[in-house]
Design a protein around this motif. Structure first.
Motif, PDB file in Angstrom:
ATOM      1  N   LEU A  68       0.837  -1.210   0.000  1.00 15.22           N
ATOM      2  CA  LEU A  68       0.000   0.000   0.000  1.00 15.22           C
ATOM      3  C   LEU A  68       0.871   1.259   0.000  1.00 15.22           C
ATOM      4  CD1 LEU A  68      -2.773  -0.932   2.595  1.00 15.22           C
ATOM      5  CD2 LEU A  68      -2.698  -1.382   0.162  1.00 15.22           C
ATOM      6  N   PHE A  69       1.906   1.258   0.854  1.00 17.16           N
ATOM      7  CA  PHE A  69       2.763   2.434   1.007  1.00 17.16           C
ATOM      8  C   PHE A  69       3.446   2.787  -0.321  1.00 17.16           C
ATOM      9  CE2 PHE A  69       7.013   4.167   1.859  1.00 17.16           C
ATOM     10  CZ  PHE A  69       6.689   5.283   2.614  1.00 17.16           C
ATOM     11  N   VAL A  70       4.018   1.766  -0.979  1.00 16.84           N
ATOM     12  CA  VAL A  70       4.731   2.014  -2.234  1.00 16.84           C
ATOM     13  C   VAL A  70       3.761   2.548  -3.288  1.00 16.84           C
ATOM     14  CG1 VAL A  70       6.054   0.939  -4.096  1.00 16.84           C
ATOM     15  CG2 VAL A  70       6.518   0.322  -1.737  1.00 16.84           C
ATOM     16  N   TYR A  71       2.519   2.038  -3.264  1.00 19.34           N
ATOM     17  CA  TYR A  71       1.560   2.523  -4.255  1.00 19.34           C
ATOM     18  C   TYR A  71       1.284   4.015  -4.054  1.00 19.34           C
ATOM     19  CZ  TYR A  71      -1.928   2.473  -7.817  1.00 19.34           C
ATOM     20  OH  TYR A  71      -2.577   2.723  -8.987  1.00 19.34           O
ATOM     21  N   VAL A  72       1.102   4.413  -2.786  1.00 18.39           N
ATOM     22  CA  VAL A  72       0.833   5.833  -2.515  1.00 18.39           C
ATOM     23  C   VAL A  72       2.021   6.689  -2.940  1.00 18.39           C
ATOM     24  CG1 VAL A  72       0.354   7.500  -0.688  1.00 18.39           C
ATOM     25  CG2 VAL A  72      -0.797   5.296  -0.683  1.00 18.39           C
TER      26      VAL A  72
END
Lengths: 245, 147
Positions: A68-72
């Motif tokens: 999730l973090f990398v996507y954001v």
């Protein structure tokens, strides 16, 4: 402040600075993951219900958080690239995609391996699992779209738009276990309440999560440097650097 | 911020908001289909489909698990503390299956009102603790003293 940011975003400064950050981030990531893995896999007590099988949490949960973090980060960098046309932001966005896809894949595989003995099934189409699978397809779509367009700057813009549209999936993944009935359990750590995990089991998890994050920092900078050199191969600073050996 | 950049920023924000609203509407419209299982009280209210298989999720009622003589067929009741539904299942149960555990069964209701399951999955909760902590919690709940 703006001047500092501009200087940072200049390819040459970034190349030099990232070269200094990578070893530190890489070594700290390795140390944290080693400590976290030993603490989590050996030292932490077994779970009262799942026994030793719960230990897959030390890979599964950090990988899922990172997906999730990398996507954001990717979508954010993509938006900055779109609005301010900063080359470096485009590069960070596209360099994040394969790393994020790997984290997503890791989370799906470890979850599946755990699901078979615990739930009794490898896979179900509940809201959490399905939305995480869509996240993997979004990453793959961003990578494919970027690869399909010849001109790298046009490709970055197209990929950034897809990444930004996909952002709506992020809250869906996070809240899927609260909005709907799912087979996947609710949040243990990422909620406003006290985490429902014993502290001696939580600490190695947080250490692993930090280790994964630094691993991402190191790898995204490495990928970005390569991408940067490729795009800037005709510019003066690259030529000078190569000649200087 | 230059006017062109401002325009691009507004466009991107508008795009995210638009896609967000569209997704929210779609997801709300499909809300019932996104539910993985029905609770026993929903089944009792007749919300569950009659003509095709569905899933029901709840806690295995304490003391309700009975094994048939063939060794594979199990009968138990599922409860959400408001309604209870009898379940029959033939097959291998997951490791976490036990009384008081949350499980999800897939199958259909027969004429006698028994839910005949062809798949039983254990639903794990979000709590993780060492066995000693679980023991002392249990003792505390039963009114005993905690060491």
């Amino acid at each position: 402040m703006m001047r500092f940011l501009h200087k940072l975003a200049s390819p040459k400064t970034f190349y030099a600075l990232s070269g200094r950050i990578i070893p530190w981030a890489g070594v700290s990531a390795l140390l944290l993951i080693l400590v976290g893995a030993y603490w989590g896999l050996v030292e932490a007590p077994a779970d009262y219900q799942q026994g030793d099988s719960f230990r897959i949490i030390y890979v599964h949960v950090p990988a899922a958080w990172m997906s999730l973090f990398v996507y954001v980060v990717m979508a954010g960098a993509g938006a900055i690239g779109l609005i301010w046309r900063i080359k470096l932001a485009e590069i960070i966005a596209i360099s994040s995609a394969p790393i994020g896809a790997s984290f997503t894949f890791l989370a799906l595989v470890t979850g599946s391996l755990w699901g078979k003995p615990m739930w009794g099934t490898w896979w179900v189409w509940d809201a959490r699992l399905t939305s995480e699978l869509i996240l993997l397809f979004l990453y793959l779509g961003v990578m494919a779209l970027y690869g399909a367009v010849e001109d790298k700057r046009t490709a970055s813009r197209a990929a950034a738009i897809l990444a930004i549209v996909g952002v709506v999936n992020i809250p869906i993944i996070h809240y899927s276990v609260e909005w709907w009935n799912t087979l996947h359990q609710g949040p243990t750590v990422t909620k406003l309440d006290k985490p429902s995990i014993a502290p001696e089991m939580l600490w190695p998890l947080l250490i692993m999560a930090l280790g994964f994050k630094l691993y991402y920092v190191a790898t995204v900078l490495m990928r970005a440097r390569v991408e940067l050199l490729e795009r800037e191969r005709n510019s003066r600073w690259v030529q000078e650097m190569v000649e200087a050996g | 911020m230059t006017p062109t950049r401002k325009k691009r920023l507004i466009l991107i924000v508008a795009m995210v908001v638009g896609v967000g609203i569209a997704t929210a509407l779609a997801v709300t419209a499909f809300n019932d289909n996104l539910m993985f299982y029905f609770s026993p009280s929903e089944v009792a209210e007749g919300k569950a489909p009659v003509d095709h298989p569905f899933r029901v999720g709840g806690l295995v009622t304490n003391g309700s698990v009975k094994r048939q003589s063939d060794g594979l067929t199990v009968e138990f009741t599922l409860t959400d503390t408001r309604a209870t539904i009898p379940v029959r299942y033939t097959g291998i149960l997951p490791d976490l299956f036990r009384e008081g555990q949350g499980i999800i069964a897939r199958g259909r209701l027969n004429e006698a009102g028994v839910f005949v399951a062809d798949e039983v999955l254990a639903k794990h909760d979000e709590n993780y603790m060492p066995p000693e902590v679980a023991d002392s919690l249990k003792t505390a709940q039963q009114g005993g003293d905690v060491r």
